[in-house]
Design a protein around this motif. Structure first.
Motif, PDB file in Angstrom:
ATOM      1  N   TRP A   7       0.814  -1.216   0.000  1.00  0.00           N
ATOM      2  CA  TRP A   7       0.000   0.000   0.000  1.00  0.00           C
ATOM      3  C   TRP A   7       0.848   1.266   0.000  1.00  0.00           C
ATOM      4  CZ3 TRP A   7      -5.446   0.467   0.537  1.00  0.00           C
ATOM      5  CH2 TRP A   7      -6.142  -0.732   0.726  1.00  0.00           C
ATOM      6  N   GLY A   8       0.279   2.313  -0.569  1.00  0.00           N
ATOM      7  CA  GLY A   8       0.815   3.659  -0.424  1.00  0.00           C
ATOM      8  C   GLY A   8      -0.248   4.543   0.212  1.00  0.00           C
ATOM      9  N   LEU A   9       0.182   5.372   1.152  1.00  0.00           N
ATOM     10  CA  LEU A   9      -0.750   6.321   1.779  1.00  0.00           C
ATOM     11  C   LEU A   9      -0.653   7.647   1.061  1.00  0.00           C
ATOM     12  CD1 LEU A   9      -0.022   5.819   5.599  1.00  0.00           C
ATOM     13  CD2 LEU A   9      -1.582   4.510   4.117  1.00  0.00           C
ATOM     14  N   ILE A  10      -1.761   8.102   0.505  1.00  0.00           N
ATOM     15  CA  ILE A  10      -1.804   9.443  -0.082  1.00  0.00           C
ATOM     16  C   ILE A  10      -2.435  10.341   0.970  1.00  0.00           C
ATOM     17  CG2 ILE A  10      -2.678  10.855  -1.972  1.00  0.00           C
ATOM     18  CD1 ILE A  10      -2.620   8.390  -3.747  1.00  0.00           C
ATOM     19  N   GLY A  11      -1.570  11.100   1.661  1.00  0.00           N
ATOM     20  CA  GLY A  11      -2.033  11.925   2.773  1.00  0.00           C
ATOM     21  C   GLY A  11      -1.431  11.453   4.081  1.00  0.00           C
ATOM     22  N   ALA A  12      -0.710  12.357   4.738  1.00  0.00           N
ATOM     23  CA  ALA A  12      -0.137  12.058   6.059  1.00  0.00           C
ATOM     24  C   ALA A  12      -1.172  12.477   7.094  1.00  0.00           C
ATOM     25  CB  ALA A  12       1.170  12.822   6.236  1.00  0.00           C
ATOM     26  N   SER A  13      -2.220  11.677   7.199  1.00  0.00           N
ATOM     27  CA  SER A  13      -3.424  12.109   7.921  1.00  0.00           C
ATOM     28  C   SER A  13      -3.541  11.484   9.305  1.00  0.00           C
ATOM     29  CB  SER A  13      -4.658  11.712   7.105  1.00  0.00           C
ATOM     30  OG  SER A  13      -4.782  10.301   7.140  1.00  0.00           O
ATOM     31  N   THR A  14      -4.469  12.031  10.060  1.00  0.00           N
ATOM     32  CA  THR A  14      -4.781  11.493  11.392  1.00  0.00           C
ATOM     33  C   THR A  14      -5.477  10.137  11.282  1.00  0.00           C
ATOM     34  OG1 THR A  14      -5.120  13.780  12.097  1.00  0.00           O
ATOM     35  CG2 THR A  14      -5.912  12.049  13.578  1.00  0.00           C
ATOM     36  N   ILE A  15      -6.434  10.021  10.381  1.00  0.00           N
ATOM     37  CA  ILE A  15      -7.193   8.766  10.276  1.00  0.00           C
ATOM     38  C   ILE A  15      -6.278   7.599   9.886  1.00  0.00           C
ATOM     39  CG2 ILE A  15      -8.026   9.450   7.957  1.00  0.00           C
ATOM     40  CD1 ILE A  15      -9.979   7.184  10.299  1.00  0.00           C
ATOM     41  N   ALA A  16      -5.316   7.870   9.019  1.00  0.00           N
ATOM     42  CA  ALA A  16      -4.372   6.794   8.666  1.00  0.00           C
ATOM     43  C   ALA A  16      -3.552   6.402   9.886  1.00  0.00           C
ATOM     44  CB  ALA A  16      -3.458   7.245   7.523  1.00  0.00           C
ATOM     45  N   ARG A  17      -3.069   7.421  10.617  1.00  0.00           N
ATOM     46  CA  ARG A  17      -2.222   7.143  11.788  1.00  0.00           C
ATOM     47  C   ARG A  17      -3.024   6.442  12.896  1.00  0.00           C
ATOM     48  NH1 ARG A  17      -1.943  10.423  15.920  1.00  0.00           N
ATOM     49  NH2 ARG A  17      -2.573  12.271  14.765  1.00  0.00           N
ATOM     50  N   GLU A  18      -4.254   6.880  13.116  1.00  0.00           N
ATOM     51  CA  GLU A  18      -5.009   6.330  14.246  1.00  0.00           C
ATOM     52  C   GLU A  18      -5.619   4.960  13.953  1.00  0.00           C
ATOM     53  OE1 GLU A  18      -7.852   9.347  15.418  1.00  0.00           O
ATOM     54  OE2 GLU A  18      -6.343  10.467  16.546  1.00  0.00           O
ATOM     55  N   TRP A  19      -5.976   4.714  12.690  1.00  0.00           N
ATOM     56  CA  TRP A  19      -6.736   3.490  12.395  1.00  0.00           C
ATOM     57  C   TRP A  19      -6.220   2.685  11.215  1.00  0.00           C
ATOM     58  CZ3 TRP A  19     -10.188   1.705  15.788  1.00  0.00           C
ATOM     59  CH2 TRP A  19     -10.716   2.612  16.714  1.00  0.00           C
ATOM     60  N   MET A  20      -5.913   3.365  10.100  1.00  0.00           N
ATOM     61  CA  MET A  20      -5.787   2.622   8.847  1.00  0.00           C
ATOM     62  C   MET A  20      -4.449   1.897   8.679  1.00  0.00           C
ATOM     63  SD  MET A  20      -8.650   2.545   7.403  1.00  0.00           S
ATOM     64  CE  MET A  20      -8.296   2.085   5.716  1.00  0.00           C
ATOM     65  N   ILE A  21      -3.371   2.456   9.215  1.00  0.00           N
ATOM     66  CA  ILE A  21      -2.080   1.764   9.084  1.00  0.00           C
ATOM     67  C   ILE A  21      -2.163   0.414   9.797  1.00  0.00           C
ATOM     68  CG2 ILE A  21       0.367   1.866   9.736  1.00  0.00           C
ATOM     69  CD1 ILE A  21       0.193   4.940   9.300  1.00  0.00           C
ATOM     70  N   ASP A  22      -2.699   0.414  10.994  1.00  0.00           N
ATOM     71  CA  ASP A  22      -2.860  -0.853  11.729  1.00  0.00           C
ATOM     72  C   ASP A  22      -3.812  -1.791  10.983  1.00  0.00           C
ATOM     73  OD1 ASP A  22      -1.168  -0.046  13.712  1.00  0.00           O
ATOM     74  OD2 ASP A  22      -2.743   0.467  15.146  1.00  0.00           O
ATOM     75  N   ALA A  23      -4.873  -1.218  10.429  1.00  0.00           N
ATOM     76  CA  ALA A  23      -5.850  -2.062   9.722  1.00  0.00           C
ATOM     77  C   ALA A  23      -5.195  -2.734   8.517  1.00  0.00           C
ATOM     78  CB  ALA A  23      -7.044  -1.219   9.288  1.00  0.00           C
ATOM     79  N   ILE A  24      -4.383  -1.967   7.784  1.00  0.00           N
ATOM     80  CA  ILE A  24      -3.680  -2.547   6.622  1.00  0.00           C
ATOM     81  C   ILE A  24      -2.758  -3.667   7.086  1.00  0.00           C
ATOM     82  CG2 ILE A  24      -1.827  -2.038   4.964  1.00  0.00           C
ATOM     83  CD1 ILE A  24      -3.235   0.751   4.589  1.00  0.00           C
ATOM     84  N   ARG A  25      -2.020  -3.409   8.151  1.00  0.00           N
ATOM     85  CA  ARG A  25      -1.070  -4.425   8.640  1.00  0.00           C
ATOM     86  C   ARG A  25      -1.802  -5.653   9.176  1.00  0.00           C
ATOM     87  NH1 ARG A  25       2.882   0.305  11.034  1.00  0.00           N
ATOM     88  NH2 ARG A  25       4.015   0.627   9.082  1.00  0.00           N
TER      89      ARG A  25
END
Ligand code: NDP
Length: 341
Positions: A7-25
């Protein structure tokens, strides 16, 4: 199990940091790269979150990945989806998909033409509470659904009190932020589509300028069902909820319009009251798992691009209704050239 994605994250966002990075992993996926408009923020974010590459170039990011998760501010989603689709990357995009229904439709069409999967990150479809309500309704446990009520008035946490309150160009306001989720959850739970909406908005002092920080309204669905919604950034003590009332029973969901796998659903009928059994799977993990499966040719994302068009169409019509004081038709079939206000 589905082949995990890079995956690539487009946007250094709060939602990615709080939820989505862990969800992807959690799906076995790797987060290979993050893109920010600011080099320092990209680097800091990448380091803090264990992401090997950080860039300010969308093209560079697209070269490295199978799929992108787009969680920039809302005005950027349209162009970023079109470019990702052109590069042949699968896309999980945040809501609202775009600022206008026409743009969202163009995004869906572009992904279809490119043969890539497009999902909308409407997490609330993945909640065990909402899935239990959908199943109970489909099984006829409340008879014919007549009314629904969505209680989604919350307090916007201090760390998110930025562009959502101040920047119409970025798609600020509670309707594009929260009403879109109500619309999607209603469509999912009821298995019905909305037809028209009437809404009033409020600016109680948290937001600036013409941006609304509260909204109430009612939506008519194809079946004739009426759904009421109440959304806000300004109420710290209201509990969230989602209710459906039918000819033979009521479903009372409490504390369920939330990011966490919490909340309960009570079924009340002539037979008495019963708490439904709820699956507590993490909402975002389920969303990424469904998306990954779809990329692997198994089913569809939990919420598709078309679903994202529908939720945006409801929000756009609600804003139009609030502006004109008229009941407004919900039209998800507008083209990019349709007049939008
Ligand atoms: P953020 O404000 O955290 O991030 C949005 C953008 O703001 C980032 O892409 C970043 O730009 C920029 N940014 C972030 N932090 C800073 C900073 N400290 N200084 C300057 N700029 C900064 O937004 P959210 O994560 O809350 O929301 C992002 C998207 O996700 C929206 O579309 C929103 O609607 C959606 N969302 C969805 C949720 C869901 O549950 N489905 C929940 C919350 C949000 P850059 O990338 O250029 O660095």
């Amino acid at each position: 199990m589905s082949r995990p994605l890079r995956w690539g994250l487009i946007g250094a966002s709060t939602i990615a940091r709080e939820w989505m990075i862990d969800a992807i992993r959690s799906t076995g996926g790797t987060v290979a790269s993050v893109m920010s408009s600011d080099r320092d923020r990209a680097t800091t974010y990448g380091k803090a979150n264990g992401i090997p590459h950080a860039t300010t170039s969308l093209d560079a990011l697209l070269e490295e990945v199978d799929a992108v998760y787009i969680s920039t501010t809302n005005e950027l989603h349209h162009d970023q989806v079109l470019r990702s689709a052109r590069a042949g990357r699968h896309i999980l995009c945040e809501k609202p998909l775009a600022l206008t229904v026409g743009e969202a439709r163009e995004m869906v069409d572009a992904c279809r033409a490119a043969g890539v999967v497009l999902g909308t990150n409407h997490h609330l479809r993945n909640a065990g509470t909402h899935r239990a309500m959908r199943e109970a309704i489909a099984a006829g446990r409340i008879g014919r659904p007549l009314f629904a009520r969505v209680f989604h008035a919350v307090y916007l946490p201090a760390h998110l009190q930025g562009w959502r309150l101040t920047s119409p160009n970025a798609g600020a306001g509670v309707v594009l932020d929260i009403t879109v989720h109500d619309a999607d959850t209603l469509r999912f739970v009821l298995a019905d589509d909305p037809v028209e909406v009437t809404a009033l908005t409020q600016s109680a002092g948290m937001s600036q300028g013409n941006v609304e920080d509260g909204a109430m309204g009612a939506i008519r669905f194809k079946s004739g069902l009426l759904a009421q919604f109440h959304d806000a950034f300004t109420t710290a003590y209201a509990k969230t909820g989602f209710e459906v009332h039918g000819t033979d029973g009521s479903l009372i969901g409490t504390n369920c319009m939330t990011q966490k796998p919490v909340g309960d659903v009570l079924l009340r009928t002539a037979a008495g009251e019963e708490l439904l059994s709820i699956d507590r799977t993490n909402l975002y993990e389920r969303g990424v798992a469904r998306f990954t499966a779809a990329v692997n040719g198994e089913g569809e994302p939990a919420a598709t691009g078309e679903d994202g068009i529908w939720s945006l169409a409801v929000a756009a019509a609600a804003l139009e209704s609030a502006k004109t004081s008229r009941v407004t038709e919900i039209d998800p079939f507008q083209s990019i050239s349709s007049k939008v206000s």
